[in-house]
Design an enzyme around this catalytic site. Structure first.
Site, PDB file in Angstrom:
ATOM      1  N   LYS A 255      -4.736   5.654 -69.884  1.00 39.69           N
ATOM      2  CA  LYS A 255      -4.774   4.205 -70.152  1.00 39.69           C
ATOM      3  C   LYS A 255      -5.366   3.443 -68.973  1.00 39.69           C
ATOM      4  O   LYS A 255      -5.330   2.215 -68.945  1.00 39.69           O
ATOM      5  CB  LYS A 255      -3.357   3.688 -70.402  1.00 39.69           C
TER       6      LYS A 255
ATOM      7  N   HIS B  56      -7.827  23.997 -50.582  1.00 43.83           N
ATOM      8  CA  HIS B  56      -6.785  24.541 -51.464  1.00 43.83           C
ATOM      9  C   HIS B  56      -5.761  25.237 -50.552  1.00 43.83           C
ATOM     10  O   HIS B  56      -5.692  26.468 -50.498  1.00 43.83           O
ATOM     11  CB  HIS B  56      -7.421  25.515 -52.448  1.00 43.83           C
TER      12      HIS B  56
ATOM     13  N   THR C 227      -1.901  28.586 -59.843  1.00 34.04           N
ATOM     14  CA  THR C 227      -1.269  27.589 -58.971  1.00 34.04           C
ATOM     15  C   THR C 227      -0.139  26.870 -59.705  1.00 34.04           C
ATOM     16  O   THR C 227       0.975  26.748 -59.189  1.00 34.04           O
ATOM     17  CB  THR C 227      -2.324  26.586 -58.463  1.00 34.04           C
TER      18      THR C 227
ATOM     19  N   ARG D 100      -3.326  18.590 -58.351  1.00 33.50           N
ATOM     20  CA  ARG D 100      -4.689  19.139 -58.406  1.00 33.50           C
ATOM     21  C   ARG D 100      -5.586  18.097 -59.063  1.00 33.50           C
ATOM     22  O   ARG D 100      -5.230  17.518 -60.086  1.00 33.50           O
ATOM     23  CB  ARG D 100      -4.742  20.447 -59.193  1.00 33.50           C
TER      24      ARG D 100
HETATM   25  N1   CP Z   1      -6.369  30.636 -57.392  1.00 33.68           N
HETATM   26  C1   CP Z   1      -6.236  29.536 -58.176  1.00 33.68           C
HETATM   27  O1   CP Z   1      -6.242  28.386 -57.716  1.00 33.68           O
HETATM   28  O2   CP Z   1      -6.111  29.825 -59.511  1.00 33.68           O
HETATM   29  P1   CP Z   1      -5.886  28.748 -60.656  1.00 33.68           P
HETATM   30  O3   CP Z   1      -7.121  27.895 -60.731  1.00 33.68           O
HETATM   31  O4   CP Z   1      -5.632  29.557 -61.895  1.00 33.68           O
HETATM   32  O5   CP Z   1      -4.694  27.904 -60.254  1.00 33.68           O
END
Ligand code: CP
Length: 306
Positions: free
Chosen positions: A83, A132, A55, A104
């Site tokens: 902090k 996601h 990602t 994320r």
């Molecule tokens: N598919 C996916 O979210 O992979 P990563 O966790 O490597 O970003």
């Protein structure tokens, strides 16, 4: 009109808007040289409070291939979060510097919360075990490439359906398309959450723990990793982690035109011995992820080729 929107979950975009993103991604795949400068002068911020390979790198590659620049962190301990700065203050600050952001976070709902504090587009790159959506864009583009249309398909989702956010987003997104039937393949302990099942039409899904008896019926088999980082008990993870292993013997039971997808990373759930099977398309899927993110960035920034 996608310019200025946030993307927190797949339903934030209409089916028409999704098609616009996919059509643009198709154009980029055909002639990437036409898009080299479209984001010149624009900045993408990546805020990764959890590890990532695909990602983060695909977003960063996407922005750079569009001529834009990137700022960000992949370890929150190098930011002022260490902090004690709140997420709301962080996102308001980042909005002073960047045009679009990718977030994320291990906690469910974090991207939604961040989006309330800024007009800068916030893209959810995974919030805990919840959603996601850009993996879903990747997955839908991949399905379009291999099955031409997203309809009349039997889709097996297999593995950790409880914590697998890519699966939650994909099932929600696919439920809007015509005649999609799901086989939810998991051990009892890792079943799909009720809040996802409640939104599906009666009769549109079956629940099973048997991959062997299901694989022959599916057009798409979407495998997933058991999400170790979401387990409270390591013993429970160890007991369940190898519940399904897709190997040559099981692939012999599948249709010739079935495709195996996986958001990656994988651990043991797909044996490397089948990587060369033409039906195993997970690395091609990861490649499409960069192109669809290029299209998404362009749409949210409202930029186009001249
Ligand atoms: N598919 C996916 O979210 O992979 P990563 O966790 O490597 O970003």
């Amino acid at each position: 009109m996608l310019k200025g929107k946030h993307l927190i979950e797949p339903f934030d975009f209409s089916l028409e808007e999704l098609e616009q993103v996919f059509d643009l991604a198709d154009g980029i795949i055909l002639a990437p040289e036409n898009y080299l400068d479209v984001c010149k002068g624009k900045i993408l911020a990546t805020l990764f409070y959890e590890p990532s390979t695909r990602t983060r790198f695909s977003f960063e590659a996407a922005m750079q291939r569009l001529g834009g620049q990137i700022i960000g962190f992949d370890d929150p301990n190098t930011s002022s979060a260490a902090k004690g700065e709140s997420l709301s203050d962080t996102i308001r600050t980042i909005a002073c510097y960047a045009d679009v952001s990718v977030l994320r976070h291990p906690r469910e709902g974090t991207a939604k919360l961040a989006s309330k504090y800024t007009d800068m587009p916030v893209i959810n790159a995974g919030d805990g075990g919840h959603q996601h959506p850009t993996q879903t864009l990747t997955d839908l583009l991949t399905i379009r490439k291999y099955h031409k249309e997203i309809k009349n398909l039997t889709v097996g989702v297999c593995g950790d359906l409880k914590f697998g956010r890519t699966i939650h987003s994909l099932v929600k997104a696919l439920s809007r398309y015509e005649n999609i039937h799901f086989k939810m393949i998991s051990p009892e302990e890792l079943r799909m959450p009720k809040y996802i099942l409640e939104d599906l039409e009666d009769g549109s899904y079956e629940i099973t723990d048997n991959l062997e008896t299901s694989i022959g019926d599916v057009d798409i088999l979407y495998m997933s990793r058991v999400q170790r980082e979401r387990f409270v008990s390591e013993d429970e993870y160890q007991r369940l982690k190898d519940f399904f292993i897709l190997d040559k013997t099981k692939m012999e039971l599948a249709k010739e035109d079935m495709i195996v997808m996986h958001p990656l990373p994988r651990v043991n759930e797909i044996s490397k011995e089948i990587d060369s099977d033409k039906r195993c398309i997970y690395f091609e899927q990861a490649r499409f992820g960069m192109f669809v993110r290029m299209a998404l960035i362009m749409k949210l920034l409202g930029v186009a080729i001249a």
